[in-house]
Design an enzyme around this catalytic site. Structure first.
Site, PDB file in Angstrom:
ATOM      1  N   SER A   1     -29.514  21.498 -10.296  1.00 55.82           N
ATOM      2  CA  SER A   1     -30.037  19.921 -10.832  1.00 55.82           C
ATOM      3  C   SER A   1     -29.332  20.057 -11.134  1.00 55.82           C
ATOM      4  CB  SER A   1     -31.175  20.154  -9.629  1.00 55.82           C
ATOM      5  OG  SER A   1     -31.384  19.931  -8.744  1.00 55.82           O
TER       6      SER A   1
ATOM      7  N   GLU B   1     -36.350  15.618   2.205  1.00 57.22           N
ATOM      8  CA  GLU B   1     -35.692  16.221   1.416  1.00 57.22           C
ATOM      9  C   GLU B   1     -36.248  17.445   0.678  1.00 57.22           C
ATOM     10  OE1 GLU B   1     -35.257  13.664  -2.881  1.00 57.22           O
ATOM     11  OE2 GLU B   1     -36.186  13.179  -1.174  1.00 57.22           O
TER      12      GLU B   1
ATOM     13  N   SER C   1     -32.220  11.788  -2.576  1.00 56.99           N
ATOM     14  CA  SER C   1     -30.444  12.346  -2.287  1.00 56.99           C
ATOM     15  C   SER C   1     -30.233  11.151  -1.363  1.00 56.99           C
ATOM     16  CB  SER C   1     -31.599  13.646  -1.665  1.00 56.99           C
ATOM     17  OG  SER C   1     -32.859  14.290  -2.442  1.00 56.99           O
TER      18      SER C   1
END
Length: 329
Positions: free
Chosen positions: A303, A16, A169
């Protein structure tokens, strides 16, 4: 009076790291530079680096003291935006505690607990939260035996999700619909973590809810509905547009309130701080089943938190200011 120096810490040791660096750019863009002087600190396994807000590089030691030529910079606060280790599992928080530098996430226990999906689920289930049926593999040889497969088949029903027990993720996460797929999915999950969590698939509406947790005020943001274009909300869906993200979610006001109240309850049970985001599946009975708690949620342009802040009619920069000031007071 000099403005407080803020270290926006990104990078990390996991898959990530790229997302973390993109999140840090959003924080750097949104932080109020009339109030704070930000620096970007990137941590990798090989090196630590630092740049100022204009991108000028300096040097930084492991006491988080930066130098730009003859000028020495110390930090009043660390804004942690590492997704995964060491920023989301308590390691960095403990290190900063030893250095005496405040930070913008929950403490060591909060971060360590939420990073371990099985442990977090067990803790929250004890407090009455609904979670998916699951089984955790702890096989240090990373070999998947026929006995383990038989045990899982006796306990769980297809379809299943196989994922690293620590990580995020949706990296190395697989949905399986046939038992013949299990061993390959487990092997893939073992590439990302020493333990593997196998969960029953929950059917319903996938939603996520951000919260802002401060000492004097905590509130939930609008709920987002997630509709993946593929079989589930994987890495590409999260970061490369292969999903529809609908804010506010197309759920009833009663369901929205329930998700928001549940999110705040979870955040307080875990002693979270700052931004936190919690993911659910709302099943047919209207009750949300917990998927995951994210204590350093993504802050990229794609996001959820920035989307939900805008939907609430708030300014991300104002919330960042509140979070920072709450730790400097």
């Amino acid at each position: 009076m000099d403005k407080p120096n803020i270290a926006i810490i990104c990078g990390g040791y996991s898959g990530e790291a790229e997302v973390s660096q993109r999140s840090a750019q959003t924080i750097l863009k949104q932080i109020d530079q009339t109030l704070f002087t930000p620096y970007l600190v990137t941590i990798t396994r090989d090196a630590w680096s630092v740049t100022d807000a204009e991108g000028k590089a300096g040097t930084i030691d492991h006491a988080l003291v930066a130098r730009f030529g003859t000028a020495e910079v110390t930090f009043a606060l660390a804004y942690i935006t590492i997704h995964g280790t060491p920023g989301e599992n308590g390691l960095l928080q403990g290190y900063l505690d030893m250095l005496g530098i405040p930070y913008t996430t929950g403490g060591v226990l909060c971060e360590a607990l939420t990073f371990n999906k099985e442990a977090c689920n067990a803790y929250l289930a004890h407090h009455g939260l609904r979670i998916a049926r699951s089984h955790c593999l702890r096989n240090h040889t990373r070999e998947f035996s026929s006995e383990e497969q038989e045990l899982i088949q006796s306990r769980l029903r297809l379809p299943l999700f196989v994922k690293p027990n620590t990580g995020g993720s949706s990296i190395a996460t697989t949905r399986i619909d046939q038992w013949e797929q299990l061993s390959t999915a487990v092997a893939d999950a073992y590439t990302a973590a020493p333990d593997v969590l196998i969960e029953e698939c929950i059917v319903g509406t996938e939603v996520t809810c951000g919260c802002v947790v401060l000492p004097d005020d905590s509130f939930a943001l609008p709920v987002t509905e997630v509709v993946a274009h593929d079989t589930f909300f994987d890495y590409d869906a999260k970061y490369y547009g292969k999903s529809d993200e609908i804010t506010p979610a197309r759920i009833s006001p009663e369901q929205t309130q329930r998700v928001q109240e549940t999110s705040l309850t979870i955040a307080h049970l875990l002693d979270c701080y700052g931004f936190v985001r919690i993911d659910y599946i709302i099943e047919a009975d209207g009750i949300p089943t917990l998927l995951e708690v994210n204590t350093t949620p993504g802050m990229t342009e794609a996001s959820f938190i920035p989307q939900q802040v805008r939907a609430a009619g708030l300014q991300l920069s104002d919330l960042i200011t509140r979070i920072i000031k709450s730790k400097l007071s």
